[in-house]
Design a protein around this motif. Structure first.
Motif, short mmCIF file in Angstrom:
data_model
loop_
_atom_site.label_atom_id
_atom_site.label_comp_id
_atom_site.label_asym_id
_atom_site.label_seq_id
_atom_site.Cartn_x
_atom_site.Cartn_y
_atom_site.Cartn_z
N ILE A 107 89.15 12.44 18.10
CA ILE A 107 89.69 11.16 18.59
C ILE A 107 88.76 10.01 18.22
N VAL A 108 87.45 10.23 18.39
CA VAL A 108 86.48 9.19 18.01
C VAL A 108 86.52 8.95 16.50
N ILE A 110 89.14 9.03 14.63
CA ILE A 110 90.30 8.17 14.40
C ILE A 110 90.00 6.73 14.83
N LEU A 111 89.44 6.57 16.02
CA LEU A 111 89.15 5.22 16.53
C LEU A 111 88.16 4.50 15.62
N GLY A 112 87.16 5.22 15.14
CA GLY A 112 86.20 4.62 14.22
C GLY A 112 86.86 4.21 12.92
N GLY A 113 87.85 4.99 12.48
CA GLY A 113 88.59 4.64 11.27
C GLY A 113 89.36 3.34 11.44
N ILE A 114 89.95 3.15 12.59
CA ILE A 114 90.69 1.91 12.87
C ILE A 114 89.75 0.71 12.80
N VAL A 115 88.55 0.87 13.36
CA VAL A 115 87.56 -0.21 13.31
C VAL A 115 87.21 -0.55 11.86
N LEU A 116 87.03 0.47 11.02
CA LEU A 116 86.63 0.23 9.63
C LEU A 116 87.72 -0.49 8.83
N LEU A 117 88.98 -0.37 9.24
CA LEU A 117 90.06 -1.06 8.54
C LEU A 117 89.92 -2.58 8.64
N PHE A 118 89.30 -3.03 9.72
CA PHE A 118 89.24 -4.47 9.96
C PHE A 118 87.84 -5.06 9.82
N ILE A 119 86.85 -4.21 9.54
CA ILE A 119 85.47 -4.68 9.58
C ILE A 119 85.16 -5.68 8.47
N MET A 151 77.49 9.42 20.28
CA MET A 151 78.77 10.05 20.56
C MET A 151 79.23 10.73 19.27
N PRO A 152 79.22 12.07 19.22
CA PRO A 152 79.62 12.77 17.99
C PRO A 152 80.99 12.32 17.50
N GLY A 153 81.08 12.09 16.21
CA GLY A 153 82.32 11.60 15.62
C GLY A 153 82.24 10.14 15.26
N THR A 154 81.25 9.42 15.81
CA THR A 154 81.13 7.99 15.56
C THR A 154 80.62 7.71 14.15
N SER A 155 79.59 8.41 13.73
CA SER A 155 78.91 8.26 12.45
C SER A 155 77.75 7.28 12.57
N ARG A 156 76.54 7.82 12.39
CA ARG A 156 75.33 7.00 12.42
C ARG A 156 75.40 5.93 11.34
N SER A 157 75.87 6.33 10.17
CA SER A 157 75.98 5.39 9.07
C SER A 157 76.94 4.24 9.41
N ALA A 158 78.12 4.58 9.93
CA ALA A 158 79.11 3.55 10.27
C ALA A 158 78.57 2.60 11.32
N ALA A 159 77.96 3.15 12.38
CA ALA A 159 77.47 2.32 13.47
C ALA A 159 76.38 1.36 13.00
N SER A 160 75.44 1.85 12.21
CA SER A 160 74.35 0.98 11.77
C SER A 160 74.80 -0.02 10.71
N ILE A 161 75.77 0.36 9.87
CA ILE A 161 76.29 -0.58 8.88
C ILE A 161 77.07 -1.71 9.57
N ILE A 162 77.91 -1.34 10.53
CA ILE A 162 78.64 -2.37 11.28
C ILE A 162 77.66 -3.27 12.02
N LEU A 261 92.75 17.07 11.95
CA LEU A 261 91.88 17.94 12.74
C LEU A 261 92.42 18.15 14.15
N LEU A 262 92.99 17.09 14.74
CA LEU A 262 93.63 17.25 16.05
C LEU A 262 94.77 18.26 15.97
N ALA A 263 95.58 18.12 14.92
CA ALA A 263 96.71 19.05 14.74
C ALA A 263 96.19 20.49 14.58
N TYR A 264 95.13 20.63 13.80
CA TYR A 264 94.56 21.98 13.56
C TYR A 264 94.08 22.62 14.85
N PHE A 265 93.37 21.86 15.67
CA PHE A 265 92.80 22.46 16.88
C PHE A 265 93.86 22.66 17.96
N PHE A 266 94.87 21.81 18.02
CA PHE A 266 95.94 22.03 18.99
C PHE A 266 96.77 23.26 18.61
#
Length: 269
Positions: A107-108, A110-119, A151-162, A261-266
């Protein structure tokens, strides 16, 4: 975990560590997909092969890291890494608990991906083009942004670049400072995991797990070598992509990957 599985995880680490897509999430999902049992050694391996990725940055930017005349560079990195060192120690056990549940990680993602679309549109008037122009205050602020990646799934690279772009850095400068900041951050994490942390199931330190068998030590060395080679390629690839396309491609990738990945685990519950 066998040698082939160790190589696969190391490839995933090398590819994803410096991309804004979360290396932790990808290693967890790779382990699950290939049925790798998550014991203490696997947990240690996933963290300790970051050392190979660290060497990739040092080799690619060796002139920067070994120019001892520019003391401000080292001071900025030291100040920027402090928030992660303090908060990482405080939340270590909580982070380990989340690592056992792939659903919130997806889930994180996906949410991080949405943020990157607008960054790119959000921070489109950069004022800092060179690393030399990054102040200590900006460096520390980027260091706090980096802590979001606990928070696993966030990405250290994404967080520090943003965080860098929010502080006025260009895309390339933010990405490169994120690479530089990764070196002390991941070196500290790897050192802690190898020499200070006691793993719950075995009650052993990391170095004791490595020396428990020759196979463990060989997989550790092999994993770091593979992660180093792949990370060198990934860093060069990433810089080229963000120069030309920005962060949207990575946003779409994260969203699609998270949904799959959500589909796979469900479906495999």
């Amino acid at each position: 975990m066998d040698y082939l599985q160790a190589i696969l995880i190391a490839i995933v680490e090398g590819v994803t560590e410096y991309l804004p897509v979360s290396s932790t999430a990808h290693m967890i999902f790779t382990s699950s997909f290939f049925g790798i049992q998550e014991d203490d050694f696997v947990k240690l391996f996933q963290v300790s092969i970051q050392f190979g990725a660290i060497l990739a940055v040092v080799v690619l930017y060796w002139e920067k890291f070994f120019d001892f005349s520019k003391i401000n560079f080292y001071i900025k990195l030291a100040c920027a890494v402090i928030p992660a060192l303090i908060l990482g120690k405080i939340f270590d056990e909580k982070i380990d608990a989340i690592l056992g549940d792939p659903i919130p990680i997806a889930i994180v993602l996906i949410l991080g991906g949405i943020v990157l679309l607008f960054i790119d549109g959000r921070f489109n008037n950069p004022t800092v083009v060179n690393e030399e122009d990054i102040t200590i205050k900006k460096a520390v602020t980027i260091g706090f942004w980096q802590c979001l990646a606990m928070m696993p799934g966030t990405s250290r690279s994404a967080a520090s670049i943003i965080g860098g772009m929010q502080q006025g850095l260009t895309r390339q400068t933010a990405a490169e400072f994120s690479f530089f900041l990764a070196v002390p951050t991941m070196l500290a994490v790897t050192t802690y995991s190898l020499f200070l942390k006691t793993y719950e199931a075995s009650q052993l330190k990391g170095y004791e797990l490595l020396t428990q068998s020759s196979d463990n030590l060989k997989m550790f060395l092999l994993g770091n070598a593979v992660a180093f080679i792949v990370a060198v390629i990934a860093i060069k690839f990433f810089i080229g992509i963000i120069k030309k396309y920005g962060f949207k491609p990575w946003g779409y990738y994260r969203i699609i990957s998270g949904i799959l990945l959500l589909a796979y685990f469900f479906l495999n519950k």
